[in-house]
Design an enzyme around this catalytic site. Structure first.
Site, PDB file in Angstrom:
ATOM      1  N   CYS A   8       0.865  -1.183   0.000  1.00 47.02           N
ATOM      2  CA  CYS A   8       0.000   0.000   0.000  1.00 47.02           C
ATOM      3  C   CYS A   8       0.902   1.233   0.000  1.00 47.02           C
ATOM      4  O   CYS A   8       2.095   1.125  -0.218  1.00 47.02           O
ATOM      5  CB  CYS A   8      -0.947  -0.033   1.194  1.00 47.02           C
ATOM      6  SG  CYS A   8      -0.120   0.005   2.777  1.00 47.02           S
ATOM      7  N   SER A   9       0.341   2.381   0.275  1.00 44.28           N
ATOM      8  CA  SER A   9       1.138   3.618   0.230  1.00 44.28           C
ATOM      9  C   SER A   9       2.193   3.660   1.320  1.00 44.28           C
ATOM     10  O   SER A   9       3.352   3.942   1.053  1.00 44.28           O
ATOM     11  CB  SER A   9       0.276   4.861   0.394  1.00 44.28           C
ATOM     12  OG  SER A   9      -0.866   4.801  -0.347  1.00 44.28           O
TER      13      SER A   9
END
Length: 108
Positions: A8-9
């Site tokens: 994810c980020s």
């Protein structure tokens, strides 16, 4: 044991999803190891994965992640936005298991 890696980020937004995946796996008596990392450091963790799932917020990096996964023969998919948003551990686990079984039919 199936090693599932989520990108994810920041690596933090998936902590709740990890717990829900682990709970779903426990209910089904399936041994999983689920980890989450920021996509910016993915190269360090792909080789240990049986399956890679990508959060919808990092679809922009999908080409680069796919190249790394292909080099290590690790199946990859993006988690559907709805499943990610609802933190649906059962659906994401099912996605990971489907990918794993497609690429490892002898380990079913």
């Amino acid at each position: 044991m199936i090693n599932i890696v989520l990108f994810c980020s920041t690596g933090l937004s998936t902590n709740l999803l990890i717990r829900k995946i682990e709970n779903a796996a426990e209910k089904k008596d399936i041994a999983v190891n689920v980890k989450s990392y920021p996509e910016s450091i993915m190269k360090k963790y792909i080789s240990d994965a049986d399956v890679v799932l990508v959060g919808p917020q990092v679809k922009h990096a999908l080409t680069e992640i796919k190249e790394e996964c292909d080099a290590h023969h690790v199946p990859l998919e993006v988690i559907p936005t709805r499943d990610y948003g609802l933190m649906d551990g059962e659906k994401v686990l099912a996605q990971a298991l489907r990918l794993f079984s497609l690429h490892n039919p002898e380990k079913e």
